[in-house]
Design a protein around this motif. Structure first.
Motif, PDB file in Angstrom:
ATOM      1  N   PRO A 242       6.209 -10.107  11.733  1.00  0.00           N
ATOM      2  CA  PRO A 242       7.099  -9.408  12.669  1.00  0.00           C
ATOM      3  C   PRO A 242       7.091  -7.893  12.468  1.00  0.00           C
ATOM      4  N   MET A 243       7.268  -7.185  13.565  1.00  0.00           N
ATOM      5  CA  MET A 243       7.334  -5.722  13.544  1.00  0.00           C
ATOM      6  C   MET A 243       8.567  -5.281  14.313  1.00  0.00           C
ATOM      7  N   PRO A 244       9.340  -4.349  13.815  1.00  0.00           N
ATOM      8  CA  PRO A 244       9.254  -3.817  12.463  1.00  0.00           C
ATOM      9  C   PRO A 244       9.774  -4.838  11.461  1.00  0.00           C
ATOM     10  N   ARG A 245       9.518  -4.574  10.181  1.00  0.00           N
ATOM     11  CA  ARG A 245      10.008  -5.428   9.103  1.00  0.00           C
ATOM     12  C   ARG A 245      10.217  -4.573   7.861  1.00  0.00           C
ATOM     13  N   PHE A 246      11.090  -5.030   6.989  1.00  0.00           N
ATOM     14  CA  PHE A 246      11.347  -4.309   5.753  1.00  0.00           C
ATOM     15  C   PHE A 246      10.548  -4.894   4.607  1.00  0.00           C
ATOM     16  N   VAL A 247      10.075  -4.014   3.745  1.00  0.00           N
ATOM     17  CA  VAL A 247       9.378  -4.349   2.510  1.00  0.00           C
ATOM     18  C   VAL A 247       9.887  -3.371   1.453  1.00  0.00           C
ATOM     19  N   SER A 248       9.329  -3.462   0.252  1.00  0.00           N
ATOM     20  CA  SER A 248       9.697  -2.489  -0.779  1.00  0.00           C
ATOM     21  C   SER A 248       8.435  -1.954  -1.435  1.00  0.00           C
ATOM     22  N   LEU A 249       8.579  -0.842  -2.130  1.00  0.00           N
ATOM     23  CA  LEU A 249       7.443  -0.246  -2.825  1.00  0.00           C
ATOM     24  C   LEU A 249       7.161  -1.029  -4.103  1.00  0.00           C
ATOM     25  N   SER A 250       5.881  -1.283  -4.377  1.00  0.00           N
ATOM     26  CA  SER A 250       5.519  -2.097  -5.537  1.00  0.00           C
ATOM     27  C   SER A 250       5.064  -1.263  -6.725  1.00  0.00           C
ATOM     28  N   SER A 251       5.157   0.058  -6.603  1.00  0.00           N
ATOM     29  CA  SER A 251       4.686   0.945  -7.669  1.00  0.00           C
ATOM     30  C   SER A 251       5.655   2.111  -7.850  1.00  0.00           C
ATOM     31  N   ASN A 252       5.636   2.709  -9.017  1.00  0.00           N
ATOM     32  CA  ASN A 252       6.468   3.888  -9.277  1.00  0.00           C
ATOM     33  C   ASN A 252       5.856   5.160  -8.701  1.00  0.00           C
ATOM     34  N   LYS A 253       4.620   5.075  -8.217  1.00  0.00           N
ATOM     35  CA  LYS A 253       3.992   6.233  -7.567  1.00  0.00           C
ATOM     36  C   LYS A 253       3.275   5.736  -6.313  1.00  0.00           C
ATOM     37  N   VAL A 254       3.789   6.164  -5.161  1.00  0.00           N
ATOM     38  CA  VAL A 254       3.208   5.755  -3.875  1.00  0.00           C
ATOM     39  C   VAL A 254       2.975   7.005  -3.043  1.00  0.00           C
ATOM     40  N   ASN A 255       1.687   7.287  -2.774  1.00  0.00           N
ATOM     41  CA  ASN A 255       1.332   8.425  -1.924  1.00  0.00           C
ATOM     42  C   ASN A 255       1.547   8.061  -0.460  1.00  0.00           C
ATOM     43  N   VAL A 256       2.243   8.922   0.252  1.00  0.00           N
ATOM     44  CA  VAL A 256       2.454   8.735   1.687  1.00  0.00           C
ATOM     45  C   VAL A 256       1.571   9.755   2.400  1.00  0.00           C
ATOM     46  N   ARG A 257       0.737   9.285   3.307  1.00  0.00           N
ATOM     47  CA  ARG A 257      -0.275  10.129   3.952  1.00  0.00           C
ATOM     48  C   ARG A 257       0.025  10.337   5.433  1.00  0.00           C
ATOM     49  N   THR A 258      -0.628  11.343   6.000  1.00  0.00           N
ATOM     50  CA  THR A 258      -0.442  11.657   7.420  1.00  0.00           C
ATOM     51  C   THR A 258      -1.162  10.674   8.335  1.00  0.00           C
ATOM     52  N   GLY A 259      -2.122   9.930   7.793  1.00  0.00           N
ATOM     53  CA  GLY A 259      -2.876   8.963   8.582  1.00  0.00           C
ATOM     54  C   GLY A 259      -3.309   7.793   7.726  1.00  0.00           C
ATOM     55  N   PRO A 260      -3.917   6.774   8.358  1.00  0.00           N
ATOM     56  CA  PRO A 260      -4.286   5.551   7.655  1.00  0.00           C
ATOM     57  C   PRO A 260      -5.627   5.634   6.930  1.00  0.00           C
ATOM     58  N   GLY A 261      -5.660   6.326   5.810  1.00  0.00           N
ATOM     59  CA  GLY A 261      -6.876   6.423   5.013  1.00  0.00           C
ATOM     60  C   GLY A 261      -6.748   7.493   3.950  1.00  0.00           C
ATOM     61  N   THR A 262      -7.606   7.407   2.933  1.00  0.00           N
ATOM     62  CA  THR A 262      -7.538   8.372   1.834  1.00  0.00           C
ATOM     63  C   THR A 262      -8.031   9.758   2.249  1.00  0.00           C
ATOM     64  N   ARG A 263      -8.722   9.872   3.362  1.00  0.00           N
ATOM     65  CA  ARG A 263      -9.180  11.190   3.832  1.00  0.00           C
ATOM     66  C   ARG A 263      -8.032  12.017   4.424  1.00  0.00           C
TER      67      ARG A 263
END
Length: 165
Positions: free
Chosen positions: A32-53
């Motif tokens: 389902p969308m939207p849905r809630f989840v939680s972060l699984s790490s103490n360090k999570v990078n949030v990016r401007t787009g879907p990819g490491t670039r």
């Protein structure tokens, strides 16, 4: 003739089932969308787009923080946080474990889903908890080892009228 009638009946039921669950789902997961989840790490990078670039906009530094998944693209999920900020994170940094964060002001957590029941704790804004169940109005939760009930509109981490078992 009987076969055609049976086939028509089966098709009708499958169509009605699809219509009954007409809520949007993720393009990658079918969840389902939207849905809630939680972060699984103490360090999570949030990016401007879907990819490491894509550049990192900010970094979450708290495991268990609740976020809302609002879009999917391959291995990436677009999330929204408690402040309304959005960005992309890798799906491997998200957990299906449901958590919550107390918002705005101190909240009384009750022994039962009733404001006339005993207050078991007073939760301050920014406190994280574990979400256990919701009936659409009240949610059972755990904060600092104590369990109780809180109206669903007094924290971030659940959709409006969402039921969780």
């Amino acid at each position: 003739m009987k076969f055609c009638a049976l086939l028509l009946t089966l098709l009708s039921f499958s169509f009605l089932s699809a219509v009954a669950y007409a809520g949007p789902t993720g393009t990658e997961t079918g969840l389902p969308m939207p849905r809630f989840v939680s972060l699984s790490s103490n360090k999570v990078n949030v990016r401007t787009g879907p990819g490491t670039r894509y550049p990192i906009t900010w970094v979450f530094v708290r495991r268990g923080w609740p976020v809302e998944v609002i879009a999917e693209y391959e291995l990436w999920r677009r999330i929204r946080d408690v402040d309304g900020s959005t960005g992309w994170v890798h799906k491997g940094l998200l957990s299906s474990r449901r958590t919550l964060i107390i918002t705005e002001e101190s909240r009384a957590v009750y022994e039962d889903p009733d404001e006339s029941s005993v207050v078991v704790l007073l939760a301050e804004p920014g406190v994280l908890g574990k979400l256990q169940e919701c009936d659409g109005r009240w949610c059972a939760l755990e904060i600092a080892g104590l369990t109780g009930w809180l109206p669903a509109n007094q924290f971030y981490g659940v959709l409006e009228n969402e039921k969780i078992r």
